[in-house]
Design an enzyme around this catalytic site. Structure first.
Site, short mmCIF file in Angstrom:
data_model
loop_
_atom_site.label_atom_id
_atom_site.label_comp_id
_atom_site.label_asym_id
_atom_site.label_seq_id
_atom_site.Cartn_x
_atom_site.Cartn_y
_atom_site.Cartn_z
N ARG A 109 -77.30 -68.59 25.66
CA ARG A 109 -77.72 -69.15 24.37
C ARG A 109 -77.77 -70.67 24.34
O ARG A 109 -78.45 -71.25 23.50
CB ARG A 109 -76.79 -68.63 23.27
CG ARG A 109 -76.90 -67.14 23.02
CD ARG A 109 -75.83 -66.67 22.04
NE ARG A 109 -74.49 -66.95 22.52
CZ ARG A 109 -73.47 -67.33 21.77
NH1 ARG A 109 -73.63 -67.47 20.47
NH2 ARG A 109 -72.28 -67.54 22.29
N PRO A 111 -80.74 -63.75 31.89
CA PRO A 111 -81.84 -62.99 31.29
C PRO A 111 -81.54 -62.72 29.82
O PRO A 111 -80.45 -62.28 29.48
CB PRO A 111 -81.88 -61.70 32.11
CG PRO A 111 -80.51 -61.59 32.70
CD PRO A 111 -80.01 -62.97 32.90
N MET A 112 -82.51 -63.02 28.96
CA MET A 112 -82.35 -62.76 27.53
C MET A 112 -83.61 -62.08 27.03
O MET A 112 -84.72 -62.58 27.21
CB MET A 112 -82.10 -64.08 26.77
CG MET A 112 -80.75 -64.70 27.05
SD MET A 112 -80.48 -66.27 26.18
CE MET A 112 -81.41 -67.39 27.26
N ALA A 113 -83.42 -60.93 26.40
CA ALA A 113 -84.56 -60.14 25.91
C ALA A 113 -85.36 -60.94 24.90
O ALA A 113 -84.81 -61.55 23.99
CB ALA A 113 -84.05 -58.84 25.27
N GLN A 121 -83.91 -58.77 36.52
CA GLN A 121 -82.70 -58.04 36.14
C GLN A 121 -83.02 -56.61 35.74
O GLN A 121 -83.94 -56.36 34.96
CB GLN A 121 -81.94 -58.71 35.00
CG GLN A 121 -80.57 -58.06 34.82
CD GLN A 121 -79.80 -58.55 33.61
OE1 GLN A 121 -80.22 -58.34 32.49
NE2 GLN A 121 -78.66 -59.19 33.85
N CYS A 131 -74.67 -55.76 28.28
CA CYS A 131 -75.29 -55.69 26.96
C CYS A 131 -74.36 -55.02 25.95
O CYS A 131 -73.92 -53.89 26.18
CB CYS A 131 -76.61 -54.94 27.04
SG CYS A 131 -77.48 -54.88 25.46
N ASP A 133 -70.20 -69.97 26.41
CA ASP A 133 -69.88 -71.23 25.75
C ASP A 133 -70.22 -72.46 26.60
O ASP A 133 -69.49 -73.45 26.60
CB ASP A 133 -68.41 -71.28 25.33
CG ASP A 133 -68.09 -70.27 24.24
OD1 ASP A 133 -69.03 -69.65 23.71
OD2 ASP A 133 -66.89 -70.10 23.92
#
Length: 377
Positions: free
Chosen positions: A237, A16-18, A77, A108, A214
């Site tokens: 990412r 999950p990425m805001a 999440q 976070c 990574d």
């Protein structure tokens, strides 16, 4: 890989990425995997939502919990700091059928979160951490909704918490744990310490342990699993501007030869589809504002020209987006320099914490004001 009653064909989870993993992005990732592999094999987690805001049915939070009509399993999440709000939010999810899986965020590193005792700061308070996990598990009993927990190595190099956090989460009934192999002090900088994933895997043997950090290519995921023995991987990412990464991961775990990465013309078609999906979710105005950051990631390493990049960074309508994308050379192959990290990296920094936070790891006092935000960032 099994997470409670959920069986995944490949051990891959979208982190999950805001501001990123909304229903539009998840749908795009799933479509690209379906087109390449003929199936959707991993777990795609929505943006993090705050337990308190969910219970209060904040409109923006409720909109963030949107899932596609064919999205399964639906993964949500929760950011939580209070056992009572956690219980109420998890019970709401179970009672109203809002999701099929709950992940708990304790990773976070954003200062506005940690300075109030939330996110990556909270596992230091091991008893409170255990109470929060236990509350979510208790609220979902009998619902077939597994609860998983994601955390970091710790606050900094002097305050590692991941081994205790993994043990406590397993003892309190979590179905799996995931480790972002950086400390909060690292934020997103430097190299992830995969050795700590191996240490957690050796320490927690009763439930799956997933690794995060990574993974930018499919081979990175295979290397992490080989090096650490972890049961699955969490992709953050690495998929920014590369939503087809999950199709490549599906190929890698199935032993299939992965096809050549997309040309610039194929990337442009993906951007168009992403813009269409964002417009359907947010409306065209907000959808086009949201696509701008994604375009920068999509075009990373490609020759596009400063003037065209500036115009795309200000795009306002889907028609304008189409006109601008038509100016790209469709035959340009995917550039090798486009590999590697995207998005925020930043620099390591001291972690902002509430006054006296490190004095007593067994203190169960709920941090004041840590759950007033609608998104933890």
């Amino acid at each position: 890989m099994r997470i409670g009653p959920i069986t995944l064909a490949s051990p891959v989870v979208l982190a999950p990425m805001a501001g990123v993993t909304n229903v539009a992005f998840r749908t795009l990732c799933r479509e690209l995997e379906q087109a390449r592999a003929g199936t959707v094999s991993g777990l795609y987690v929505c943006e993090m939502v705050t337990a308190r805001a969910l219970v209060e049915r904040h409109p923006a939070t409720m909109h963030m919990t949107t899932f596609g009509p064919d999205e399964s399993p639906r993964s949500l999440q929760l950011y939580a700091v209070d056992p009572d709000n956690t219980y109420a939010a998890a019970k709401m999810i179970a009672d109203e059928g809002l999701a099929d899986h709950i992940d708990m965020n304790f990773g976070c590193p954003v200062p506005k979160v940690t300075r109030r005792g939330g996110g990556a700061a909270l596992p230091f308070k091991r008893k409170l951490f255990g109470q929060i996990v236990a509350a979510a598990v208790r609220a979902t009993e009998g619902s077939n909704i597994p609860v998983t927990v994601k955390f970091r190595i710790g606050i900094d190099d002097e305050h590692h918490t991941h081994l205790d956090a993994g043990r406590i989460a397993a003892e309190e009934g979590a179905a799996a744990v995931a480790l972002h192999a950086r400390t909060a002090a690292q934020r997103y900088s430097g190299a992830a310490d995969w050795d700590q994933i191996a240490a957690l895997k050796a320490h927690v043997t009763s439930i799956p342990v997933l690794g995060n950090g990574d993974i930018f290519e499919a081979d990175d995921a295979l290397a992490m699993m080989a090096a650490t023995g972890c049961d699955g991987v969490v992709i953050g990412r690495g998929c920014l501007g590369r939503p087809w990464l999950f199709a490549e991961l599906s190929d890698a775990f199935a032993g299939r030869h992965s096809v050549t990465p997309p040309t610039l013309g194929e990337v442009a078609a993906i951007i168009r589809r992403h813009g269409e999906l964002l417009s359907a979710h947010f409306g065209e105005d907000k959808g086009m504002r949201d696509i701008r950051k994604h375009i920068a990631w999509y075009l990373h390493g490609f020759p596009a020209g400063a003037e065209l990049r500036r115009a795309l960074a200000l795009v306002k309508t889907r028609d304008e987006l189409d006109v601008l994308l038509d100016k790209l050379d469709p035959d340009v192959p995917f550039p090798p320099e486009a590999a590697g990290p995207r998005g925020r990296q930043g620099s390591p920094a001291s972690v902002a914490l509430p006054e006296g936070w490190l004095a007593d790891p067994d203190d169960c006092t709920v941090p004041v004001g840590a759950d007033v935000m609608h998104s933890g960032g």
